[in-house]
Enzyme design. Structure first.
Site, PDB file in Angstrom:
ATOM      1  CG  MET A 163      35.368  30.489  33.504  1.00  0.00           C
ATOM      2  SD  MET A 163      33.965  29.783  34.348  1.00  0.00           S
ATOM      3  CE  MET A 163      34.481  29.974  36.041  1.00  0.00           C
ATOM      4  CB  CYS A 164      31.545  35.500  34.712  1.00  0.00           C
ATOM      5  SG  CYS A 164      31.061  34.989  33.055  1.00  0.00           S
ATOM      6  CD  GLN A 165      36.511  37.376  39.763  1.00  0.00           C
ATOM      7  OE1 GLN A 165      36.215  38.017  40.762  1.00  0.00           O
ATOM      8  NE2 GLN A 165      37.728  36.913  39.553  1.00  0.00           N
TER       9      GLN A 165
END
Lengths: 282, 282
Positions: A1-3
């Site tokens: 996941m990432c931001q």
């Protein structure tokens, strides 16, 4: 996941304050350290900085933190790899040319069983679900509009149809821009705010830095900031509803739509259906 | 008019020495100060830095001079605008995706009455003759090979046909790469050399800097450097013949061809035909 971090402005504005807080999450206040990227539009031109090092360690990120590039549309991303190796070609944002403009895309989420047939007009360079989704979105835009550039409102309407289709496959939060405006969509988590007169103080959450925007701005400035988790303590952040699409232009939301993501509706009706993905863990 | 710098290597190598000399020409030893750009491939990934400031003044160029990015294929460009404003979108190198790879192109020259009909698969973002030529080259490659990626040798053969067609319209010196190899073509001025064991000293022409490559390299290194004007005093630079196309791979030329540019042949036969273009003046 990432931001994700996006910025859309009425006048060219630098993102150093927000990026300073955001990039702390690439190893200090969080562990999104598998690469970073940031794209700055200047009219039709676009500067895209990417690195497979974390935004904490990368000399390129350090350069971006200290060099105030003024832009009306910015998209940044810090990566925590779920699909695809930690390589340069898998670093967001991704870029393609369409209708004589650069299109920039960054994604937060994790898509499963997503294997659309592409026209080969746009082909992924890396092997992430995110770049595949980007190519699919562009393919669908060409399918609808051919080689006649549509209006932003028409792109918005197309994204209202395309985005929930992709979101059937998992978490799909994105920022997408062609330098004229910024489209944002969320199925799980994305926040936004608008900074406009009268400007106030703001204090970052991730690092002890404060700014008095009233000293840094003029009366014509207006800035929309879009981010996965709020960046500041003392500002009013709005959460996207699940399935919400917003078009930001000139520093404010000008179109919003709530799409129905069938997957989310099914999960609401029967929580046991909710798939445990890595996307949900982080 | 502009200047070109290309590098193709057997092993990932940094270009800081050559770029230090080259970028002096952006305002100190010459006046190519209308923007600069440099692209570094890392396998299929590509970092592209561009600026509409000169490579002498640009903080991005200063960063590149001091940050050794290792790459096997690099293309750099310093611009002296002849066609198209000094804007970010007109800064070379240009990039497009084709066959799941980035393709990077930079041009030195000036094309006249060049208005090909494009398929709209690739559309220029800016308004330079150079980006138009790039889009035309890619269009022609798709016309020949469709969406099945050809071998490098096939691309080379295609460029043997396409390049002299474009050169009918004026000076056409270019560097072109997809990260696997580097294609270079010249109608007027381009030079190349190969650095390989036993490595020697080299001294830049444009700034008083010297390096002993034998201290910086290992036995497997081999580096081809392509540039408009030779960068060093004490190395043997080879001049491209008019119409010469060279494919560099793993740090050496692996294919060469001499194309017949009808315009050049006509000009040789009757020098009065030679058009005085800004390209010839600089």
């Amino acid at each position: 996941m990432c931001q994700l971090l996006g910025m859309n402005c009425a006048t060219p504005t630098d993102i150093t304050f927000s990026f300073r807080g955001f990039s702390q999450r690439a190893g200090i206040t969080s562990d999104h350290s598998d690469g970073f990227g940031i794209a700055f539009f200047e009219d039709k031109g676009c500067r895209l900085f990417i690195d497979n090092q974390s935004a904490v360690d990368s000399p390129i990120a350090e350069f971006v933190r200290n060099y105030p590039i003024k832009s009306r549309n910015v998209i940044a991303h810090i990566r925590k790899a779920t699909q695809g190796k930690v390589t340069l070609e898998n670093s967001h944002p991704f870029s393609r040319e369409l209708w004589g403009r650069k299109w920039i895309f960054a994604h937060n989420g994790d898509l499963h069983d997503f294997a659309p047939t592409l026209s080969e007009r746009f082909t992924p360079i890396g092997n992430t679900d995110s770049e595949l989704a980007f190519c699919y979105v562009l393919d669908q835009l060409v399918k609808r509009f051919g080689y006649v550039e549509p209006k932003l409102e028409q792109v918005f309407e197309a994204l209202e149809e395309i985005s929930p289709q992709i979101a059937e496959h998992g978490t799909f939060n994105f920022c997408f821009s062609n330098g004229q405006a910024l489209f944002s969509y969320a199925t799980t988590k994305l926040h936004w705010l608008v900074r406009e007169p009268p400007f106030q103080h703001a204090r970052l959450i991730d690092i002890d830095v404060e700014v008095d925007f009233s000293q840094e701005t003029c009366e014509h400035d207006r800035v929309a900031v879009i981010t996965t988790d709020p960046l500041t303590h003392n500002e009013q952040w709005h959460a996207f509803s699940p399935g919400e699409l917003i078009l930001f232009k000139d520093g404010q939301p000008i179109l919003t739509a709530k799409t129905e993501v069938q997957r989310l509706l099914r999960e609401q009706a029967d929580p046991s259906l909710k798939r445990i993905t890595r996307a949900d863990q982080y």
